[in-house]
Design a protein around this motif. Structure first.
Motif, PDB file in Angstrom:
ATOM      1  N   ASP A  60      38.696 -33.344 -22.922  1.00 12.34           N
ATOM      2  CA  ASP A  60      37.592 -32.989 -23.801  1.00 12.34           C
ATOM      3  C   ASP A  60      38.188 -32.369 -25.053  1.00 12.34           C
ATOM      4  O   ASP A  60      39.354 -31.969 -25.071  1.00 12.34           O
ATOM      5  N   VAL A  61      37.405 -32.256 -26.106  1.00  9.67           N
ATOM      6  CA  VAL A  61      37.886 -31.642 -27.340  1.00  9.67           C
ATOM      7  C   VAL A  61      38.178 -30.166 -27.082  1.00  9.67           C
ATOM      8  O   VAL A  61      37.346 -29.441 -26.540  1.00  9.67           O
ATOM      9  N   ASP A  62      39.378 -29.755 -27.434  1.00 10.98           N
ATOM     10  CA  ASP A  62      39.837 -28.379 -27.282  1.00 10.98           C
ATOM     11  C   ASP A  62      39.706 -27.686 -28.636  1.00 10.98           C
ATOM     12  O   ASP A  62      40.390 -28.043 -29.591  1.00 10.98           O
ATOM     13  N   GLU A  63      38.809 -26.710 -28.710  1.00 13.84           N
ATOM     14  CA  GLU A  63      38.530 -25.992 -29.962  1.00 13.84           C
ATOM     15  C   GLU A  63      39.504 -24.829 -30.122  1.00 13.84           C
ATOM     16  O   GLU A  63      39.572 -23.951 -29.266  1.00 13.84           O
ATOM     17  N   GLN A  64      40.258 -24.839 -31.215  1.00 13.43           N
ATOM     18  CA  GLN A  64      41.177 -23.756 -31.548  1.00 13.43           C
ATOM     19  C   GLN A  64      40.925 -23.345 -32.995  1.00 13.43           C
ATOM     20  O   GLN A  64      40.343 -24.109 -33.763  1.00 13.43           O
ATOM     21  N   GLN A  65      41.401 -22.179 -33.376  1.00  8.91           N
ATOM     22  CA  GLN A  65      41.245 -21.744 -34.763  1.00  8.91           C
ATOM     23  C   GLN A  65      41.995 -22.657 -35.727  1.00  8.91           C
ATOM     24  O   GLN A  65      41.618 -22.788 -36.880  1.00  8.91           O
ATOM     25  N   TRP A  66      43.059 -23.272 -35.267  1.00  5.04           N
ATOM     26  CA  TRP A  66      43.904 -24.105 -36.117  1.00  5.04           C
ATOM     27  C   TRP A  66      43.579 -25.588 -35.992  1.00  5.04           C
ATOM     28  O   TRP A  66      44.319 -26.433 -36.465  1.00  5.04           O
TER      29      TRP A  66
END
Length: 122
Positions: free
Chosen positions: A93-99
């Protein structure tokens, strides 16, 4: 002095299987040349990339599946994920990170890839 990465070796156990996988997910098959009975040079390029990969079957000391962390930048992580899954690729799944937003997947040998959607900076 400029230094541009032009080609990365991706260690595989079966060139035909790997070539099928990468072309199925949209890589361009640039070269497929048999040098002799032991050497076959297969170069593929991700869509829009200036850097290509070569399917490494005994070119280097790397074991098939040992390359991890290959990263490409995409415009839309959700669209990239949907495209991979539509082509039968198991992807995270899409992994949400600040970068950025990331999608992870592996080729049939286990070489690990990341697709990154860069964050919108204001």
């Amino acid at each position: 002095m400029d230094m541009k990465i032009e080609l990365l070796a991706v260690p595989v156990s079966d060139i035909d299987r790997a070539k099928d996988f990468y072309t199925r997910i949209g890589f361009s098959a640039d070269h497929d040349h048999r040098v002799d009975e032991n050497i076959r040079f297969v170069q593929l390029t991700p869509p829009g990339s200036a850097c290509s990969i070569v399917l490494d079957y005994n070119f280097t000391e790397m074991k098939p599946g040992s390359l991890q962390g290959i990263q490409c930048v995409v415009a839309d992580a959700d669209a990239a994920l949907a495209d991979l899954r539509a082509k039968g690729v198991q992807a995270s799944d899409v992994d949400e990170q600040q970068w950025g937003r990331f999608v992870y997947f592996s080729d049939p040998d286990g070489n690990g890839w990341a697709l990154q959607q860069l964050p919108a900076y204001s």
